[in-house]
Enzyme design. Structure first.
Site, mmCIF file in Angstrom:
data_model
loop_
_atom_site.group_PDB
_atom_site.id
_atom_site.type_symbol
_atom_site.label_atom_id
_atom_site.label_comp_id
_atom_site.label_asym_id
_atom_site.label_seq_id
_atom_site.Cartn_x
_atom_site.Cartn_y
_atom_site.Cartn_z
ATOM 1 C CB ALA A 65 -58.610 -8.430 3.644
ATOM 2 N N GLY A 104 -54.701 -8.655 7.293
ATOM 3 C CA GLY A 104 -55.402 -9.890 7.675
ATOM 4 C C GLY A 104 -54.455 -11.069 7.768
ATOM 5 C CD GLU A 107 -56.430 -8.174 11.402
ATOM 6 O OE1 GLU A 107 -56.726 -8.229 10.185
ATOM 7 O OE2 GLU A 107 -57.066 -7.487 12.207
ATOM 8 C CD GLU A 127 -54.885 -4.044 8.568
ATOM 9 O OE1 GLU A 127 -53.833 -3.529 8.995
ATOM 10 O OE2 GLU A 127 -55.161 -5.244 8.730
HETATM 11 N N1 T1G Z 1 -55.552 -7.591 -2.146
HETATM 12 C C1 T1G Z 1 -55.679 -7.725 -3.486
HETATM 13 N N2 T1G Z 1 -54.658 -7.560 -4.358
HETATM 14 C C2 T1G Z 1 -53.454 -7.234 -3.830
HETATM 15 C C3 T1G Z 1 -53.241 -7.070 -2.446
HETATM 16 C C4 T1G Z 1 -54.366 -7.275 -1.588
HETATM 17 N N3 T1G Z 1 -54.254 -7.174 -0.273
HETATM 18 N N4 T1G Z 1 -51.934 -6.751 -2.249
HETATM 19 C C5 T1G Z 1 -51.359 -6.729 -3.464
HETATM 20 N N5 T1G Z 1 -52.255 -7.008 -4.406
HETATM 21 C C6 T1G Z 1 -52.006 -7.110 -5.851
HETATM 22 C C7 T1G Z 1 -51.528 -5.799 -6.438
HETATM 23 O O1 T1G Z 1 -52.637 -4.997 -6.797
HETATM 24 C C8 T1G Z 1 -50.747 -6.289 -7.640
HETATM 25 O O2 T1G Z 1 -51.729 -6.660 -8.614
HETATM 26 C C9 T1G Z 1 -50.112 -7.588 -7.148
HETATM 27 O O3 T1G Z 1 -50.919 -8.018 -6.027
HETATM 28 C C10 T1G Z 1 -48.681 -7.405 -6.694
HETATM 29 O O4 T1G Z 1 -48.707 -6.341 -5.739
HETATM 30 C C11 T1G Z 1 -58.989 -7.638 7.497
HETATM 31 C C12 T1G Z 1 -59.013 -5.352 6.102
HETATM 32 C C13 T1G Z 1 -47.767 -7.256 -0.429
HETATM 33 C C14 T1G Z 1 -45.968 -5.537 -0.082
HETATM 34 O O5 T1G Z 1 -52.470 -3.412 2.660
HETATM 35 O O6 T1G Z 1 -48.438 -3.747 0.346
HETATM 36 O O7 T1G Z 1 -56.049 -7.016 5.435
HETATM 37 O O8 T1G Z 1 -51.030 -5.028 -10.384
HETATM 38 O O9 T1G Z 1 -47.318 -4.783 -7.142
HETATM 39 O O10 T1G Z 1 -44.538 -4.495 -4.870
HETATM 40 O O11 T1G Z 1 -57.674 -6.260 8.844
HETATM 41 O O12 T1G Z 1 -48.724 -5.566 -2.596
HETATM 42 O O13 T1G Z 1 -50.153 -7.381 -10.398
HETATM 43 O O14 T1G Z 1 -52.565 -6.936 -10.906
HETATM 44 O O15 T1G Z 1 -47.790 -4.295 -4.691
HETATM 45 O O16 T1G Z 1 -44.169 -7.009 -4.428
HETATM 46 C C15 T1G Z 1 -53.917 -5.159 4.150
HETATM 47 C C16 T1G Z 1 -51.140 -4.442 0.381
HETATM 48 C C17 T1G Z 1 -55.160 -5.318 3.347
HETATM 49 C C18 T1G Z 1 -50.983 -5.037 1.765
HETATM 50 C C19 T1G Z 1 -46.244 -6.686 -2.279
HETATM 51 N N6 T1G Z 1 -52.762 -5.504 3.345
HETATM 52 N N7 T1G Z 1 -50.139 -4.962 -0.528
HETATM 53 O O17 T1G Z 1 -45.665 -5.611 -2.970
HETATM 54 O O18 T1G Z 1 -46.281 -6.217 -5.359
HETATM 55 S S1 T1G Z 1 -56.579 -4.829 4.271
HETATM 56 C C20 T1G Z 1 -52.135 -4.572 2.617
HETATM 57 C C21 T1G Z 1 -48.854 -4.522 -0.478
HETATM 58 C C22 T1G Z 1 -56.709 -6.012 5.472
HETATM 59 C C23 T1G Z 1 -57.716 -6.842 7.561
HETATM 60 C C24 T1G Z 1 -57.656 -5.718 6.586
HETATM 61 C C25 T1G Z 1 -47.945 -5.036 -1.549
HETATM 62 C C26 T1G Z 1 -46.980 -6.142 -1.058
HETATM 63 P P1 T1G Z 1 -51.342 -6.491 -10.180
HETATM 64 P P2 T1G Z 1 -47.516 -5.279 -5.745
HETATM 65 P P3 T1G Z 1 -45.061 -5.811 -4.436
#
Ligand code: T1G
Length: 700
Positions: A65, A104, A107, A127
């Site tokens: 998400a 998500g 999912e 999450e």
């Molecule tokens: N939403 C918004 N921005 C995100 C993002 C996300 N989910 N994930 C990464 N970014 C931005 C991050 O801030 C950075 O921005 C850029 O993307 C590159 O990220 C409904 C509720 C995917 C392994 O927890 O683990 O889904 O600094 O530097 O090292 O059940 O990003 O460039 O402006 O980390 O290559 C669940 C979180 C969400 C994954 C990539 N998903 N992201 O790592 O790049 S909750 C997560 C990561 C959800 C559902 C629930 C990592 C990555 P900027 P990065 P990276």
């Protein structure tokens, strides 16, 4: 944003391709959710389409998400609605996974009828690391795909699995080359074989065993929630997975939704989402020209094979970077290499790394004697004895032997980098890389920027720290930089609290109850009270109780006695009546009468002086952002992530309250250093927060 901008639809004869294109990680923004919803509907309604592939452009499948949307009014369609549209489609929908299908994203893939992935893909529901639980059916569909034991492990620990493990667990059908093409070929196979659509919501087979014997699941939950002390999300997530076993799908989905809504509006998730972005913000270095490129680092040399040097060498070997490990003599080198070998073997024995990893990683570390061996290194990190004289000797030699352009870093935990740089002819190549012990485990790396450190040298250190899975935070030169400078304030108050009448176990108990892994006195015993004593001698500082313990031969765990006593072979700190007696004697000598001290006073005097020092650190520009200070404390000292870090916590408590309490203690304990720092006072008077500083600095 127009749907077609972020989600395209094209048709290859009977197979439709729905491609998400929302860089950098294809997060499920409102536009992406709308796009998937509408393009799936359009493909389903197209009579020429017989199968649909859902794929992503760029480096990864949907990574979750859009976390930036949390806390804002939800925009339709909700993710559950999008997934229901996919799952109820009459035509087979195949998820083509590459990169990281997370949260998500996974999912959505679970709502598809089939899933294929490339070999290097990772699939997970992280999450819980944001203080949440999967909120779009993950807790109900994943157990039906892989069974409740693996599902609850993946969901409660939040770690992804690779494509091989996913194939073995039944999470994906096939491993394919090139996600979209591979998935298209798989789609044609599904059509040719007339495979029945797999709707996970209707598949209960893998739940049967846990339905019959619930202990299978409760044991799995117990195993994965051991380290979840103080956190809400892991337990709520486990409950939601339990609902998949106990309830029909739609009721389980309702339970999941309730759990998610409670967490997403709670304090812990707000703190954990803050920390997620703060960590990424920290790697954006202020005051460096746009586009500054890091220097390439192919080989690293580490000076010193002691605890720190060995841990740092392991961190590089773990990332596949060859290391030259340099000692002054064969004996020390042999000992250092032996410690690393043992560390790797112990980890492999616990299943933490593959059985062949110790040999592979040790194979990357070349142990040699003599500083002239730094000549091929692109980055040299010294981790020698923590005195300025020794550091200067080493850097004088490095200046002579290191190749031009090599980055020369000191692992010092508080010494002046500018003074060290000044002994070389290349101060622009010198900085600090302060790792935290044990360096192969702790993720924080304070990158200490010297006055003359060149921008590309700074970016080299930041880039290489990220490459070895550390969390870099750029800090300025001062005694103790950020973390240890704040820790020193806490240590000062901890010692005063002893003289005021508290005991080590009471003070440590308050700190661990707050959520830190260890209190100041247990930490002192672990590090060794002789280290503290030597450092005080170096700096001409007295500590009545610290000196008394040292002189009594109580040096901490290493001597079986320190602030606590330790049974042979145990590291568990046990209160020692001996120490209480010593404290009575010290108080008598100081002419102070101990008093009963409340836990609340202890907590305030442990945390507020650190926040005050953090305010001074910001005033002096030693840290660029309050969130950088929070990242230092979360990754360097185990500050509970669900409290966001000392500065986030300060905003949560309220700066006016903190300033008032500091003024109170400054008078009550006759310690002017506790008076609120000017910045803290100003923000408190204006009713502002530390976070407002970050916002204004971003605005400049
Ligand atoms: N939403 C918004 N921005 C995100 C993002 C996300 N989910 N994930 C990464 N970014 C931005 C991050 O801030 C950075 O921005 C850029 O993307 C590159 O990220 C409904 C509720 C995917 C392994 O927890 O683990 O889904 O600094 O530097 O090292 O059940 O990003 O460039 O402006 O980390 O290559 C669940 C979180 C969400 C994954 C990539 N998903 N992201 O790592 O790049 S909750 C997560 C990561 C959800 C559902 C629930 C990592 C990555 P900027 P990065 P990276």
């Amino acid at each position: 944003m127009d749907v077609s901008e972020v989600v395209q639809l094209e048709r290859h004869d009977v197979v439709a391709l729905v491609t998400v294109n929302n860089p950098p990680v294809n997060a499920l923004s409102a536009a992406v959710r709308r796009g998937i919803f509408e393009q799936i509907k359009a493909a389903a309604a197209d009579p020429q389409v017989q199968a649909i592939v859902l794929t992503c452009a760029g480096r990864t499948f949907i990574a979750g998400a859009d976390i930036t949307e949390f806390g804002k009014p939800p925009q339709p369609p909700g993710l559950n609605e999008v997934i229901a549209e996919i799952e109820s489609c009459k035509k087979p929908v195949i998820a083509a996974i590459h990169g990281t299908a997370l949260g998500g994203g996974l999912e959505v893939a679970l709502g598809c009828h089939f899933r294929v992935a490339t070999k290097d893909a990772k699939l997970g529901l992280p999450e819980v690391k944001l203080g949440l639980l999967p909120g779009a059916g993950g807790t109900q569909r994943l157990p039906r795909a892989v069974g409740p034991e693996l599902a609850v492990k993946m969901i409660v620990e939040g770690n992804p699995i690779g494509a091989d493990a996913a194939l073995k667990a039944g999470l994906i059908e096939e491993i394919v080359e090139g996600p979209a093409a591979g998935a298209e070929a798989f789609a044609r196979k599904v059509l040719a074989e007339k495979r029945p659509l797999r709707r996970l919501r209707d598949e209960d087979t893998k739940l049967a065993a846990a339905k019959a014997d619930r202990s299978i699941f409760t044991n799995a939950v117990a195993a994965v929630t051991k380290k979840a002390r103080g956190l809400e999300a892991p337990f709520a997530a486990a409950d939601a997975v339990g609902a998949a076993i106990d309830l029909p799908f739609d009721e389980g989905l309702k339970k999941e939704r309730e759990g998610f809504m409670k967490l997403v509006t709670g304090e812990q998730s707000k703190a954990q989402r803050y920390a997620f972005f703060a960590e990424r913000e920290a790697a954006k270095v202020s005051g460096v020209p746009e586009g500054t490129k890091p220097r390439p680092v192919a080989r690293v040399a580490i000076i010193g094979a002691g605890t720190m040097g060995g841990g740092i060498a392991m961190s590089f070997a773990n990332a596949g970077i060859p290391v030259t490990l340099i000692e002054t003599g064969d004996e020390q080198l042999k000992r250092g290499m032996g410690v690393m070998q043992k560390n790797y073997e112990n980890t492999a024995a616990r299943g933490g790394i593959p059985a062949d990893a110790p040999a592979k990683r040790m194979g990357l570390i070349t142990g040699v004697v003599g500083l002239e061996n730094v000549k091929d290194a692109d980055l040299v990190i010294e981790a020698v004895f923590e005195t300025m004289a020794v550091k200067k000797d080493v850097f004088t030699a490095l200046d002579k032997h290191a190749k031009p352009g090599a980055v020369l870093a000191s692992n010092t935990s508080y010494l002046n980098i500018n003074e060290i740089a000044a002994v070389t002819k290349r101060p622009q190549d010198v900085l600090g890389m302060h790792f935290f012990s044990p360096a192969n485990v702790m993720k924080l790396c304070e990158i200490v920027r010297g006055e003359k450190t060149a921008p590309d040298v700074l970016m080299t250190a930041v880039a290489i720290a990220k490459k070895i899975a550390k969390v870099p935070v750029v800090v300025g030169v001062c005694d103790g930089f950020v973390g240890n400078r704040m820790l020193a304030q806490r240590g000062k108050q901890a010692e005063k609290l002893l003289y005021d009448g508290a005991l080590p176990q009471q003070i440590d108990g308050v700190v661990t109850k707050f959520g830190l892994p260890m209190g100041p006195f247990a930490m002192g015993d672990l590090a060794g009270l002789d280290i503290g004593w030597r450092s005080r001698q170096d700096r001409g500082i007295k500590s009545p109780i610290g000196d008394a313990l040292y002189e009594a031969g109580r040096h901490g765990q290493k001597t079986g006695k320190g602030y606590y006593k330790y049974e042979t072979g145990s590291r568990a700190p046990l209160p020692d009546p001996e120490v209480e007696k010593m404290l009575d004697e010290v108080r008598a000598k100081l002419g102070v009468k101990g008093r009963t001290i409340t836990d609340e006073e202890i907590l305030e005097r442990m945390v507020y002086p650190m926040i005050n020092e953090g305010a001074r650190i910001l005033e002096e520009g030693i840290a660029s952002r309050p969130s950088d200070i929070d990242i230092v404390w979360i990754y360097g000292y185990g500050w509970p992530v669900y409290r966001g870090g000392p500065m986030f916590y300060a905003d949560h408590v309220g700066l006016k309250h903190i300033a008032d309490r500091l003024s109170h203690y400054a008078k009550a304990t006759n310690d002017p250093s506790l008076e609120p720092a000017p910045l803290l006072k100003k923000l408190a008077a204006e009713g502002k927060t530390f976070a407002s500083l970050a916002a204004s600095s971003k605005a400049t």
